[in-house]
Motif scaffolding. Structure first.
Motif, PDB file in Angstrom:
ATOM      1  N   HIS A 161      12.435   5.841   2.631  1.00 17.66           N
ATOM      2  CA  HIS A 161      11.407   6.617   1.938  1.00 17.66           C
ATOM      3  C   HIS A 161      11.982   7.250   0.681  1.00 17.66           C
ATOM      4  O   HIS A 161      11.327   7.273  -0.375  1.00 17.66           O
ATOM      5  CB  HIS A 161      10.866   7.677   2.891  1.00 17.66           C
ATOM      6  N   LEU A 204       5.323   1.342  -3.296  1.00 20.28           N
ATOM      7  CA  LEU A 204       4.946   0.290  -2.346  1.00 20.28           C
ATOM      8  C   LEU A 204       5.698  -1.010  -2.604  1.00 20.28           C
ATOM      9  O   LEU A 204       5.901  -1.805  -1.684  1.00 20.28           O
ATOM     10  CB  LEU A 204       3.441   0.051  -2.409  1.00 20.28           C
ATOM     11  N   ASN A 238       4.388  -0.554   4.265  1.00 21.28           N
ATOM     12  CA  ASN A 238       3.336   0.446   4.224  1.00 21.28           C
ATOM     13  C   ASN A 238       1.994  -0.262   4.173  1.00 21.28           C
ATOM     14  O   ASN A 238       1.928  -1.468   3.913  1.00 21.28           O
ATOM     15  CB  ASN A 238       3.500   1.347   2.989  1.00 21.28           C
ATOM     16  N   VAL A 264      -3.926   3.042   1.110  1.00 22.65           N
ATOM     17  CA  VAL A 264      -3.140   4.223   0.747  1.00 22.65           C
ATOM     18  C   VAL A 264      -3.963   5.154  -0.139  1.00 22.65           C
ATOM     19  O   VAL A 264      -3.995   6.374   0.065  1.00 22.65           O
ATOM     20  CB  VAL A 264      -1.839   3.808   0.031  1.00 22.65           C
ATOM     21  N   GLN A 266       2.265   7.652   4.986  1.00 23.57           N
ATOM     22  CA  GLN A 266       1.706   6.287   4.969  1.00 23.57           C
ATOM     23  C   GLN A 266       2.584   5.359   5.797  1.00 23.57           C
ATOM     24  O   GLN A 266       3.643   4.945   5.352  1.00 23.57           O
ATOM     25  CB  GLN A 266       1.599   5.772   3.527  1.00 23.57           C
ATOM     26  N   THR A 267       2.160   5.070   6.988  1.00 21.20           N
ATOM     27  CA  THR A 267       2.917   4.154   7.851  1.00 21.20           C
ATOM     28  C   THR A 267       1.956   3.146   8.478  1.00 21.20           C
ATOM     29  O   THR A 267       0.784   3.461   8.736  1.00 21.20           O
ATOM     30  CB  THR A 267       3.642   4.903   8.980  1.00 21.20           C
TER      31      THR A 267
END
Length: 246
Positions: free
Chosen positions: A3, A128, A134, A140, A244-245
């Protein structure tokens, strides 16, 4: 990629993008002289007092003594954040200082916000690309603009106001370079109480160095714009990426 790798890439894209745009769109650049406070250290003292007051009100919030959320959580939580950060606005009112000393713009707001939204989209795209594990970008974006995230957007905006108030006053007292370093370190250190509360592994504390580095780069660019509105869009978008996963 982690991340933090993607976060660094996203911020790099946004900050570089602003510098490039500002070369051609002069309205984005600050044309103001540094604030000529008559007693800079006195203003630093008031800013530090506001920080202490924010921490105290934050503890009141942690104990559930502010507004109850109930069925109106996004609105109530947003108002709670406003209450927590209100000492900074009391400072401006009490010291009779304009909003521009908190880098809150008073002109071309639509242009500044549009710039921020465009840079935020660019930063999300780069994030991204660097970390593709993601959801798709459309998902998103829907998550980021969802009304339930209003408290996060308000909190990020108020954090940026606090950073601007501190930097403007330290800048007047100790100069630009020292104030950038100091405020960046304070921003990174501000995450420590939450990390301790959440029993974060000690290995994660090393990321505070990267936080300070990103903050220093962002503050340096922000100083050239004297405007938090565009950066708020980028800051909020990048903060939301941690959720965001797939």
């Amino acid at each position: 990629m982690s991340h933090y790798d993607a976060l660094f890439a996203g911020y790099l894209m946004a900050l570089t993008g602003w510098l490039v745009l500002a070369r051609y769109v002069t309205a984005l650049r600050s044309n103001r002289e540094p604030c000529p406070f008559q007693h800079p250290w006195r203003e630093v003292g008031w800013a530090i007092a506001a920080c202490v007051a924010v921490l105290i009100v934050g503890q009141v919030y942690q104990r559930g003594w502010l507004l109850p959320t109930g069925n109106f959580r996004p609105v109530a939580e947003s108002l709670n954040h406003c209450i927590i950060f209100s000492p900074f606005f009391f400072l401006l009112f009490f010291r009779k200082q304009p909003l521009t000393t908190a880098w809150i713009p008073d002109n071309r707001i639509a242009l500044r916000l549009a710039t921020g939204i465009g840079l935020a989209l660019a930063a999300i795209t780069v994030y991204l690309i660097v970390r593709p594990d993601n959801p798709p970008i459309f998902a998103v974006l829907l998550s980021i603009i969802h009304p339930k995230n209003l408290p996060m957007a308000v909190q990020v905006l108020l954090e940026d106001v606090a950073i601007a108030i501190l930097l403007v006053r330290f800048r007047a007292a100790i100069g630009l370079h020292a104030s950038v370093l100091l405020v960046a370190c304070l921003f990174a250190a501000g995450h420590i109480p939450a990390m301790l509360t959440e029993s974060t592994p000690w290995s994660e504390f090393a990321h505070l160095i990267l936080d300070a580095g990103i903050a220093a780069a962002a503050i340096t660019v922000l100083y050239r714009s004297a405007d938090i509105s565009w950066f708020w869009c980028v800051h909020y978008a990048m903060d939301m990426m941690q959720f965001q996963t797939i």
